[in-house]
Design an enzyme around this catalytic site. Structure first.
Site, PDB file in Angstrom:
ATOM      1  N   THR A 121      54.756  34.502  44.400  1.00  0.00           N
ATOM      2  CA  THR A 121      55.375  34.305  45.799  1.00  0.00           C
ATOM      3  C   THR A 121      56.805  32.805  45.049  1.00  0.00           C
ATOM      4  O   THR A 121      57.791  32.698  45.073  1.00  0.00           O
ATOM      5  CB  THR A 121      55.708  33.715  46.420  1.00  0.00           C
ATOM      6  OG1 THR A 121      54.108  34.897  47.013  1.00  0.00           O
ATOM      7  CG2 THR A 121      55.943  32.686  48.037  1.00  0.00           C
ATOM      8  N   SER A 172      52.086  40.445  41.118  1.00  0.00           N
ATOM      9  CA  SER A 172      50.618  40.361  40.843  1.00  0.00           C
ATOM     10  C   SER A 172      49.885  41.760  41.522  1.00  0.00           C
ATOM     11  O   SER A 172      49.531  41.640  40.444  1.00  0.00           O
ATOM     12  CB  SER A 172      49.661  39.329  41.866  1.00  0.00           C
ATOM     13  OG  SER A 172      50.158  39.269  42.725  1.00  0.00           O
ATOM     14  N   SER A 173      50.215  42.134  42.173  1.00  0.00           N
ATOM     15  CA  SER A 173      49.413  43.908  42.799  1.00  0.00           C
ATOM     16  C   SER A 173      50.028  44.524  40.989  1.00  0.00           C
ATOM     17  O   SER A 173      49.040  45.492  41.549  1.00  0.00           O
ATOM     18  CB  SER A 173      49.923  43.834  43.809  1.00  0.00           C
ATOM     19  OG  SER A 173      49.841  43.003  45.567  1.00  0.00           O
ATOM     20  N   THR A 231      49.524  35.399  43.677  1.00  0.00           N
ATOM     21  CA  THR A 231      48.080  34.819  44.148  1.00  0.00           C
ATOM     22  C   THR A 231      47.211  36.121  44.334  1.00  0.00           C
ATOM     23  O   THR A 231      46.279  35.744  44.065  1.00  0.00           O
ATOM     24  CB  THR A 231      48.255  34.190  45.401  1.00  0.00           C
ATOM     25  OG1 THR A 231      48.384  35.307  46.537  1.00  0.00           O
ATOM     26  CG2 THR A 231      48.986  33.044  44.580  1.00  0.00           C
ATOM     27  N   ARG A 248      27.609  46.561  42.783  1.00  0.00           N
ATOM     28  CA  ARG A 248      28.440  45.889  44.428  1.00  0.00           C
ATOM     29  C   ARG A 248      27.038  45.769  45.038  1.00  0.00           C
ATOM     30  O   ARG A 248      26.800  46.680  45.724  1.00  0.00           O
ATOM     31  CB  ARG A 248      29.390  45.536  44.278  1.00  0.00           C
ATOM     32  CG  ARG A 248      30.218  45.311  44.044  1.00  0.00           C
ATOM     33  CD  ARG A 248      31.629  44.875  44.805  1.00  0.00           C
ATOM     34  NE  ARG A 248      31.937  43.436  45.295  1.00  0.00           N
ATOM     35  CZ  ARG A 248      31.910  43.550  46.619  1.00  0.00           C
ATOM     36  NH1 ARG A 248      32.468  44.841  47.906  1.00  0.00           N
ATOM     37  NH2 ARG A 248      31.972  42.600  47.370  1.00  0.00           N
ATOM     38  N   THR A 298      26.204  41.074  43.666  1.00  0.00           N
ATOM     39  CA  THR A 298      26.210  40.880  44.853  1.00  0.00           C
ATOM     40  C   THR A 298      26.892  40.610  45.453  1.00  0.00           C
ATOM     41  O   THR A 298      28.430  40.211  45.484  1.00  0.00           O
ATOM     42  CB  THR A 298      24.882  39.833  45.324  1.00  0.00           C
ATOM     43  OG1 THR A 298      25.255  39.199  47.028  1.00  0.00           O
ATOM     44  CG2 THR A 298      25.862  38.572  44.937  1.00  0.00           C
ATOM     45  N   CYS A 354      28.092  39.134  48.318  1.00  0.00           N
ATOM     46  CA  CYS A 354      27.936  38.105  48.575  1.00  0.00           C
ATOM     47  C   CYS A 354      28.907  36.942  48.178  1.00  0.00           C
ATOM     48  O   CYS A 354      28.585  37.269  47.112  1.00  0.00           O
ATOM     49  CB  CYS A 354      25.786  37.519  49.438  1.00  0.00           C
ATOM     50  SG  CYS A 354      25.720  38.189  50.449  1.00  0.00           S
TER      51      CYS A 354
END
Length: 356
Positions: A18, A63-64, A94, A251, A282, A284
């Site tokens: 972007t 970026s994808s 991003t 994960r 994790t 988290c």
């Protein structure tokens, strides 16, 4: 763009994203990067006492769509121009910036110059763009030197919304806000306000005398398996049975816990016996895997699964790709996954490893 009495040379590498898009006032469409347009929208660039050059990927990479081959291409640009510039600023979309920053941290071995990734949530031509400050400050950081003339931050970093973060510690956490990235398990290396304040004890320095030795190969025979309540046996079996699979990023819950199902443990043990490296991270956002804390984690430890400690998923994936591209045995890969290679994990058990 050349200025008089330059104090630093900077190469801006535009990969896509972007920040480099310019909205055509006539058609309303977003058009690709042109550094002359960027200079038009950011006239403050002329105030820098730096020699700033630009390199753009053609065509730009969303970026994808970023792939290991693109990481290798970025490394090639840096390697080809390494002796010409004091620092590098990479403009990047991003969505996968944390993956690229993590990958580059491993691929740019012996790095002694700043490589700063940045981008924006709004195009550079928009009035409220965050790209202006992100780019200007990234350039300033890339050019910064200490009293001994050394690069202030000789690391791969992400600068976004006033924070300089170690690249392999970052995760994108916001799809709309300007504060798009977070480093949950490691402090910021610098904060930009009226002054840029560096936390010098946190910044890594290259090993004395170590040459810059870029690495270009990555092995993507890696998969991420996220556990959830109700996960099916056939799904886990299918993942473990993927032809050519060499590593699994598992994960898990909390501090590294998994359901106490014999079929799950058998499948993961079978993966290890086939030479597949399994690393436990994790789900988290903050914290570390400690599989010896609860019995639900201890059962995984007993299968030979490696604790990913406080590494991000992005860093774990790219570190595995990096290691698998070397001539290493599965046990050697497991050993390196427990070591701090580029500041990607917090551990006191092993010294910093710079041989890879």
């Amino acid at each position: 763009m050349k200025t008089k009495n330059t104090t630093a040379t900077i190469l801006i590498i535009y990969t896509g994203g972007t920040i480099g898009m310019i909205r055509n006032r006539r058609t309303g469409a977003l058009e690709a990067y042109d550094f002359q347009h960027v200079r038009h929208w950011i006239p403050e660039l002329e105030n820098f006492d730096y020699d700033i050059h630009s390199y753009a990927f053609d065509p730009p990479i969303d970026s994808s769509d970023m792939q290991p081959s693109h990481w290798a291409a970025i490394v090639r640009v840096i390697a080809d121009h390494y002796d010409e510039y004091d620092g590098f600023v990479i403009l990047h979309g991003t969505d996968t910036m944390s993956y690229t920053a993590s990958a580059l941290s491993f691929m740019l071995r012996g790095l002694s110059k700043p490589v700063i990734l940045t981008g924006s949530q709004l195009p550079i031509s928009m009035i409220r763009t965050d790209g202006r400050e992100n780019l200007l400050t990234s350039i300033e950081i890339a050019a910064a030197k200490d009293s001994e003339g050394r690069a202030m931050v000789p690391e791969v970093c992400i600068f976004f919304e006033n924070r300089l973060l170690r690249g392999n510690r970052t995760t994108k956490i916001n799809a709309e806000g300007f504060n798009a990235f977070r480093s949950f398990n490691f402090p910021s290396l610098a904060h930009a306000g009226i002054h840029i304040k560096y936390d010098l004890p946190l910044i890594r320095r290259p090993e004395a005398g170590a040459p810059f030795d870029p690495h270009f190969e990555m092995d993507n025979h890696v998969v991420v398996l996220t556990l959830f309540p109700g996960i099916r046996r056939d799904i886990v079996s299918a993942v473990v049975g993927i032809p050519g699979l060499r590593a699994i990023v598992l994960r898990t819950f909390g501090a590294g816990n998994a359901p106490q199902k014999p079929w799950l443990i058998d499948a993961l043990r079978s993966a290890g016996e086939k030479g597949i490296v399994v690393v436990n991270v994790t789900q988290c956002s903050e914290g570390s895997t400690e599989m010896d804390r609860y019995s639900t984690g201890l059962q995984l430890l007993e299968t030979g699964i490696i604790a990913g400690r406080d590494a991000t998923v992005e860093s774990t994936i790219t570190k595995l790709m990096f290691l698998l591209a070397h001539d290493l045995t599965p046990d050697q890969v497991r050993g390196y996954m427990t070591r701090d290679l580029r500041g990607e994990i917090t551990t006191r058990r092993f010294p910093i490893e710079r041989s890879l």
